[in-house]
Design a protein around this motif. Structure first.
Motif, short mmCIF file in Angstrom:
data_model
loop_
_atom_site.label_atom_id
_atom_site.label_comp_id
_atom_site.label_asym_id
_atom_site.label_seq_id
_atom_site.Cartn_x
_atom_site.Cartn_y
_atom_site.Cartn_z
N ILE A 71 -0.86 4.81 4.96
CA ILE A 71 0.14 5.17 3.96
C ILE A 71 1.40 4.38 4.28
N VAL A 72 1.90 3.65 3.28
CA VAL A 72 3.01 2.73 3.48
C VAL A 72 4.09 3.00 2.45
N CYS A 73 5.35 2.86 2.84
CA CYS A 73 6.48 2.97 1.91
C CYS A 73 6.71 1.61 1.28
N GLY A 74 6.45 1.51 -0.02
CA GLY A 74 6.69 0.26 -0.75
C GLY A 74 5.39 -0.41 -1.15
N GLU A 75 5.40 -0.96 -2.36
CA GLU A 75 4.21 -1.63 -2.87
C GLU A 75 4.01 -3.00 -2.22
N SER A 76 5.09 -3.68 -1.93
CA SER A 76 4.96 -5.01 -1.31
C SER A 76 4.32 -4.93 0.08
N PRO A 77 4.80 -4.04 0.96
CA PRO A 77 4.12 -3.90 2.26
C PRO A 77 2.66 -3.45 2.10
N ILE A 92 -2.52 2.96 0.86
CA ILE A 92 -1.82 3.67 -0.22
C ILE A 92 -0.34 3.33 -0.11
N GLY A 93 0.21 2.77 -1.18
CA GLY A 93 1.62 2.40 -1.18
C GLY A 93 2.44 3.34 -2.04
N PHE A 94 3.48 3.93 -1.47
CA PHE A 94 4.41 4.78 -2.22
C PHE A 94 5.63 3.95 -2.61
N PRO A 95 6.12 4.11 -3.83
CA PRO A 95 7.27 3.33 -4.25
C PRO A 95 8.59 3.81 -3.62
N ASP A 96 8.61 5.01 -3.03
CA ASP A 96 9.82 5.54 -2.42
C ASP A 96 9.83 5.26 -0.93
N PHE A 97 11.03 5.32 -0.36
CA PHE A 97 11.19 5.13 1.07
C PHE A 97 11.48 6.48 1.68
N PHE A 98 10.50 7.10 2.33
CA PHE A 98 10.61 8.46 2.82
C PHE A 98 11.31 8.57 4.18
N ALA A 99 11.63 7.48 4.83
CA ALA A 99 12.26 7.53 6.14
C ALA A 99 13.73 7.92 6.04
N VAL A 100 14.31 7.91 4.86
CA VAL A 100 15.72 8.23 4.69
C VAL A 100 15.97 9.70 4.99
N GLY A 101 15.07 10.55 4.67
CA GLY A 101 15.28 11.97 4.92
C GLY A 101 14.03 12.76 4.64
N PRO A 102 14.08 14.06 4.93
CA PRO A 102 12.89 14.88 4.70
C PRO A 102 12.66 15.10 3.21
N ILE A 103 11.45 15.38 2.89
CA ILE A 103 11.10 15.76 1.52
C ILE A 103 11.29 17.27 1.48
N LEU A 104 12.33 17.69 0.81
CA LEU A 104 12.71 19.09 0.83
C LEU A 104 11.66 19.98 0.19
N GLU A 105 11.33 21.04 0.89
CA GLU A 105 10.47 22.10 0.40
C GLU A 105 9.12 21.60 -0.12
N LEU A 106 8.60 20.58 0.51
CA LEU A 106 7.30 20.04 0.11
C LEU A 106 6.21 21.09 0.23
#
Length: 114
Positions: A71-77, A92-106
């Protein structure tokens, strides 16, 4: 025969089903506008039907067992990893960068879906 047709239709993806439906509608419109004899029209539709069944049976997607899932952050990587790792790894590439902070109330969102 009907059970086989039902099984065949249930195995189609939405995209495949839409393509076949569109082609059928175009084919029927062409037949209606043509001056062919009814017997020729029926033969033409039947041969087209057989062709669809044959092609779809030969082109069924096969489930692939992967060595690992990445699982990777970004389509290019993700694209770079796909090329580098090969087909034995799922990327699997996610278009968001999740390292910035937690995903609240996932966990609450996940519980609501189940």
């Amino acid at each position: 025969m009907i059970k086989d047709l039902r099984r065949f239709v249930n195995q189609l993806s939405e995209r495949e089903a839409k393509k076949i439906l569109l082609q059928t509608m175009i084919r029927l419109e062409m037949i209606q506008e043509s001056n062919e004899l009814p017997k020729q029209m029926i033969d033409d539709l039947h041969s087209w039907y057989k062709g669809i069944l044959t092609l779809s049976r030969n082109n069924r997607n096969v489930e692939i067992e992967y060595k690992a899932v990445h699982i990777v952050c970004g389509e290019s990587p993700a694209g770079s990893l796909r090329v580098g790792l090969g087909r034995e790894n799922k990327v699997i590439g996610f278009p968001d960068f999740f390292a910035v902070g937690p995903i609240l109330e996932l966990h609450k969102i996940f519980q609501q879906e189940n």
